[in-house]
Design a protein around this motif. Structure first.
Motif, short mmCIF file in Angstrom:
data_model
loop_
_atom_site.label_atom_id
_atom_site.label_comp_id
_atom_site.label_asym_id
_atom_site.label_seq_id
_atom_site.Cartn_x
_atom_site.Cartn_y
_atom_site.Cartn_z
N GLY A 76 40.43 34.80 50.53
CA GLY A 76 40.62 35.83 49.52
C GLY A 76 39.75 37.06 49.71
N ALA A 77 38.62 36.92 50.39
CA ALA A 77 37.73 38.07 50.58
C ALA A 77 38.36 39.12 51.48
CB ALA A 77 36.40 37.61 51.16
N PHE A 78 39.20 38.67 52.42
CA PHE A 78 39.90 39.61 53.31
C PHE A 78 40.82 40.52 52.50
CE2 PHE A 78 43.71 40.59 55.87
CZ PHE A 78 43.12 41.30 56.91
N GLU A 79 41.50 39.94 51.50
CA GLU A 79 42.39 40.72 50.66
C GLU A 79 41.61 41.56 49.64
OE1 GLU A 79 44.61 37.31 52.35
OE2 GLU A 79 42.68 37.52 51.33
N ALA A 80 40.48 41.02 49.18
CA ALA A 80 39.68 41.74 48.19
C ALA A 80 39.00 42.97 48.77
CB ALA A 80 38.64 40.80 47.59
N LEU A 81 38.58 42.86 50.03
CA LEU A 81 37.93 44.00 50.68
C LEU A 81 38.31 44.05 52.16
CD1 LEU A 81 35.96 46.38 50.31
CD2 LEU A 81 34.10 44.83 50.94
N PRO A 82 39.51 44.53 52.45
CA PRO A 82 39.95 44.62 53.85
C PRO A 82 39.14 45.66 54.61
CG PRO A 82 41.54 45.67 52.40
CD PRO A 82 40.55 44.99 51.51
N ARG A 83 39.26 45.64 55.92
CA ARG A 83 38.51 46.56 56.78
C ARG A 83 38.78 48.02 56.43
NH1 ARG A 83 36.76 45.22 62.10
NH2 ARG A 83 36.63 42.98 62.50
N THR A 84 39.98 48.30 55.95
CA THR A 84 40.37 49.69 55.71
C THR A 84 39.90 50.22 54.36
OG1 THR A 84 42.49 48.88 54.88
CG2 THR A 84 42.39 49.55 57.19
N SER A 85 39.26 49.37 53.55
CA SER A 85 38.84 49.78 52.21
C SER A 85 37.33 49.89 52.10
CB SER A 85 39.35 48.78 51.16
OG SER A 85 40.76 48.73 51.14
N LYS A 86 36.87 50.84 51.30
CA LYS A 86 35.45 51.00 51.04
C LYS A 86 35.01 50.26 49.78
CE LYS A 86 34.88 55.48 53.32
NZ LYS A 86 34.43 56.91 53.14
N PHE A 87 35.99 50.02 48.89
CA PHE A 87 35.67 49.39 47.62
C PHE A 87 36.54 48.15 47.41
CE2 PHE A 87 34.88 53.96 47.18
CZ PHE A 87 33.52 53.94 46.86
N PRO A 88 36.00 47.10 46.81
CA PRO A 88 36.78 45.88 46.59
C PRO A 88 37.78 46.03 45.47
CG PRO A 88 34.60 45.66 45.61
CD PRO A 88 34.60 46.96 46.35
N ARG A 89 38.80 45.18 45.47
CA ARG A 89 39.77 45.15 44.40
C ARG A 89 39.85 43.72 43.85
NH1 ARG A 89 45.00 43.29 45.91
NH2 ARG A 89 45.21 42.81 48.12
N ARG A 90 40.44 43.57 42.70
CA ARG A 90 40.55 42.25 42.09
C ARG A 90 41.47 41.36 42.92
NH1 ARG A 90 38.86 41.31 36.98
NH2 ARG A 90 40.38 39.63 36.78
N TYR A 91 40.93 40.21 43.30
CA TYR A 91 41.73 39.24 44.05
C TYR A 91 40.95 37.92 44.02
CZ TYR A 91 45.09 37.50 47.46
OH TYR A 91 46.10 36.80 48.06
N PRO A 92 41.61 36.79 43.78
CA PRO A 92 40.90 35.51 43.70
C PRO A 92 40.23 35.14 45.03
CG PRO A 92 43.10 35.32 42.76
CD PRO A 92 43.05 36.64 43.46
N ILE A 93 38.97 34.74 44.96
CA ILE A 93 38.21 34.33 46.14
C ILE A 93 37.72 32.90 45.95
CG2 ILE A 93 36.14 34.74 47.53
CD1 ILE A 93 36.37 37.68 46.91
N TYR A 94 37.91 32.09 46.99
CA TYR A 94 37.50 30.69 46.93
C TYR A 94 36.68 30.33 48.17
CZ TYR A 94 41.33 30.83 43.58
OH TYR A 94 42.16 31.18 42.55
N LEU A 95 35.72 29.45 47.98
CA LEU A 95 34.86 28.98 49.08
C LEU A 95 34.88 27.45 49.10
CD1 LEU A 95 33.40 31.75 47.97
CD2 LEU A 95 31.53 30.97 49.40
#
Length: 220
Positions: A162-181
Motif C-alpha cells: 500500500g505504501a507504493f500507492e500512497a506515495l509513488p515515485r512520481t509524487s511529492k506528497f502522500p495520499r490516503r490509501y490503506p497500508i499494511y505490514l
C-alpha cells in the motif's frame, strides 16, 4: 574536561530517546488516521538484543512505517545526501540514522552499523537497494550478506503493501490509501552459517514474499 564531555553525551542520548518516542507516537496517530495502518507479526521482533530488520522498499514512507510499528527503537541506514539538508539531517540524526556514503563504497557506514549491532541495537535495511518501480518485490542485492554474516545476529523480514500507492515515485506528497505490514519468522545466525550466499538470499526472499502475502491478506 572528560566529565563535561560525558555529561554532553548523556544529555544527547536522552534527547534522542525522547525525540524518537515523540516522533514514533505522533507518527502512529497520523498513519492510523491517514492510511488505516495495520500490522501483523509484531511479536517476531519482540525480543531483546540485536537484529537486522530486512524490509521490502515501496516508498519514502517505509522507515517511518516500520519504526512506528516496532516497540523497540530502530536504527537505519540513510544515504549521505539526506544529511545535506540541515533540518532533515538534524531530524534523521536524532532518529539514529547511520550515514551511508554510496559514492565511497559506504564502508564507514557499514562499520558503524556493525558497531551498533554489537551493542545490541536493531538496524533496518532494504535489501532491494532502492524503491520498487511497480509495487512488487524487486531482486535482492547480495551486498548486505557479508555484514549479516559478520554481525551474527538474527534477520527479521518485513513486507509492506500500500505504501507504493500512497506515495509513488512520481509524487511529492502522500495520499490516503490503506497500508499494511507483516513481520515474519526470523532467520537465526546458525541457519545462515549453514547456507551458501545464494541459498540464504533465496530463503530471505521466500520469507519476504510470505510476509507480503500476509500483509495483503489484511485487505480481505
Amino acid at each position: 574536561m572528560a566529565q563535561t564531555q560525558n555529561l554532553k553525551n548523556r544529555a544527547e542520548a536522552l534527547l534522542k530517546i525522547v525525540f524518537y518516542w515523540g516522533v514514533q507516537n505522533v507518527s502512529r496517530l497520523i498513519c492510523v488516521l491517514l492510511f488505516d495502518l495495520r500490522c501483523l507479526g509484531r511479536p517476531h521482533l519482540d525480543f531483546n538484543g540485536a537484529a537486522i530488520v530486512l524490509s521490502t522498499h515501496q516508498s519514502h514512507l517505509d522507515p517511518v512505517l516500520i519504526g512506528l510499528s516496532c516497540n523497540a527503537r530502530l536504527d537505519y541506514l540513510a544515504r549521505r545526501t539526506l544529511f545535506n539538508n540541515r533540518l532533515l539531517g538534524a531530524i534523521i540524526y536524532l532518529l539514529n540514522a547511520i550515514e551511508l556514503d554510496r559514492d565511497r563504497s559506504g564502508i564507514a557506514g557499514l562499520k558503524e552499523m556493525l558497531k551498533r549491532l554489537k551493542n545490541g541495537r536493531k538496524v533496518l535495511m532494504f535489501p532491494e537497494g532502492t524503491r520498487t518501480s511497480d509495487g512488487h518485490i524487486a531482486p535482492l542485492k547480495p551486498g548486505f550478506l557479508a555484514v549479516a554474516r559478520r554481525a551474527r545476529v538474527p534477520l527479521v523480514p518485513v513486507a509492506i503493501t500500500g505504501a507504493f500507492e500512497a506515495l509513488p515515485r512520481t509524487s511529492k506528497f502522500p495520499r490516503r490509501y490503506p497500508i499494511y505490514l507483516a513481520f515474519g519468522q526470523r532467520i537465526e545466525p546458525e541457519t545462515m552459517a549453514n547456507l551458501s550466499d545464494e541459498d540464504l538470499l533465496r530463503l530471505i526472499r521466500e520469507r519476504l514474499v510470505d510476509c507480503y502475502r500476509q500483509a495483503n491478506s489484511l485487505r480481505d
